[in-house]
Design a protein around this motif. Structure first.
Motif, short mmCIF file in Angstrom:
data_model
loop_
_atom_site.label_atom_id
_atom_site.label_comp_id
_atom_site.label_asym_id
_atom_site.label_seq_id
_atom_site.Cartn_x
_atom_site.Cartn_y
_atom_site.Cartn_z
N ARG A 124 0.91 1.08 -10.94
CA ARG A 124 0.07 -0.11 -10.81
C ARG A 124 -0.49 -0.52 -12.17
O ARG A 124 -0.78 0.32 -13.00
CB ARG A 124 -1.09 0.16 -9.85
CG ARG A 124 -0.66 0.54 -8.44
CD ARG A 124 -1.86 0.86 -7.57
NE ARG A 124 -1.47 1.19 -6.21
CZ ARG A 124 -2.34 1.54 -5.27
NH1 ARG A 124 -3.63 1.60 -5.54
NH2 ARG A 124 -1.91 1.84 -4.05
N PRO A 128 -3.59 -6.84 -12.40
CA PRO A 128 -3.32 -7.22 -11.01
C PRO A 128 -4.19 -6.46 -10.00
O PRO A 128 -4.61 -7.02 -8.99
CB PRO A 128 -1.84 -6.88 -10.83
CG PRO A 128 -1.26 -6.95 -12.20
CD PRO A 128 -2.34 -6.44 -13.10
N GLU A 129 -4.49 -5.20 -10.30
CA GLU A 129 -5.33 -4.41 -9.40
C GLU A 129 -6.75 -4.95 -9.38
O GLU A 129 -7.39 -5.01 -8.32
CB GLU A 129 -5.32 -2.94 -9.83
CG GLU A 129 -4.05 -2.20 -9.49
CD GLU A 129 -3.77 -2.16 -8.00
OE1 GLU A 129 -4.67 -1.76 -7.23
OE2 GLU A 129 -2.66 -2.54 -7.60
N LYS A 132 -6.83 -8.10 -7.28
CA LYS A 132 -6.76 -7.83 -5.85
C LYS A 132 -8.05 -7.18 -5.34
O LYS A 132 -8.54 -7.53 -4.26
CB LYS A 132 -5.56 -6.91 -5.57
CG LYS A 132 -5.34 -6.58 -4.11
CD LYS A 132 -3.98 -5.93 -3.88
CE LYS A 132 -3.81 -4.66 -4.67
NZ LYS A 132 -2.52 -3.99 -4.37
#
Length: 281
Positions: A124, A128-129, A132
């Motif tokens: 990951r 992006p984590e 989200k």
């Protein structure tokens, strides 16, 4: 154990971890290392608490030198132009890469499992984590990750608070458990030689029947690995090593007979499970 962090794309926080370790132990004690320094000219390791190998490659890593370096209480330390000396091996090693199969080998020619390494798969990416997890736009997520880097990871006061929190939560941990979970098992399976994968399928057959001819093992290995160049003796020797690593009580018998259904087969050599009710002397 030492730590191998790899897999996935960049931006997963491998560099952030190294920076955090430098904040905790200082730059003098967290030092960049090279594969060649496992063998010689590693004088820069003198103050090392952690030696990290950034973007290491299994192709350039000397497996024997790595094994000696991680498995001994002492090591040779050599600076250019000076005689080598023997010092205590106090440093831990951290390997970071984007290689899904990692840097360090967890299995070798003997097919024995090497559990001196913790494995962490980084699939990951931080931005992006953050998007989200916190519902941020991409730009806001970049700012958030940057603030974590500058306000926490590189800030000794903030890291002191973090370490205090971890100490309060987990207590005085003097010995951490190795990371031998899902990531470790997945990496181990990926690194397995094809012949070991074949043995994994043949082994239950031996356990079920109590006996198997070495010729049959040889033929099965050639079929399962799609390689006709295997020599019978090589396969037999490797299967013996496999059985020993499995702590299997077996014996290798010459000129025996094996019943398959109603037919009796004379074989030149066979593996037999000691004490198996399905095997007649």
């Amino acid at each position: 154990p030492n730590l191998d962090i790899g897999g996935g794309k960049g931006g997963s926080g491998k560099g952030a971890l190294i920076t955090l370790l430098k904040t905790i132990f200082t730059n003098k004690c967290v030092i960049p290392a090279d594969a060649s320094e496992l063998i010689k000219f590693n004088g820069g390791w003198g103050m090392a608490t952690i030696a990290y190998f950034d973007e290491g490659s299994p192709d350039t890593m000397d497996a024997d030198a790595l094994k000696k370096s991680t498995g001994a209480e002492e090591r040779r330390q050599e600076s250019k132009g000076q005689e080598a000396i023997v010092v205590d091996s106090c440093e831990n090693k951290v390997f970071t890469s984007n290689n899904p199969e990692g840097v360090v080998p967890l299995t070798g020619e003997s097919d024995a499992e090497d559990r001196r390494y913790s494995i962490l798969y980084t699939g990951r990416s931080m931005i992006p984590e953050a998007m989200k997890l916190y519902g941020l736009s991409k730009e806001d997520a970049k700012l958030y990750v940057h603030s974590v880097w500058t306000d926490i990871i590189k800030n000794r006061d903030a890291v002191e608070v973090l370490m205090g929190y971890l100490y309060e939560k987990y207590g005085d941990v003097t010995e951490l458990a190795a990371l031998h979970g899902q990531d470790y098992n997945a990496r181990f399976e990926k690194q397995k030689p094809e012949i070991t994968k074949a043995f994994d399928l043949i082994f239950p057959v031996l356990l079920k029947n109590g006996v198997i001819a070495t010729e049959w093992v040889w033929e099965l290995v050639k079929d399962l690995t799609e390689n006709d160049r295997w020599k019978r003796k090589t396969v037999t020797d490797k299967f013996e090593t496999y059985l020993k690593n499995k702590n299997t009580d077996y014996e290798l018998k010459n000129h025996t007979k094996i019943n398959v259904g109603d037919e009796e087969h004379a074989v030149t050599q066979s593996f037999r499970i000691v004490g198996s009710a399905k095997v007649t002397p």
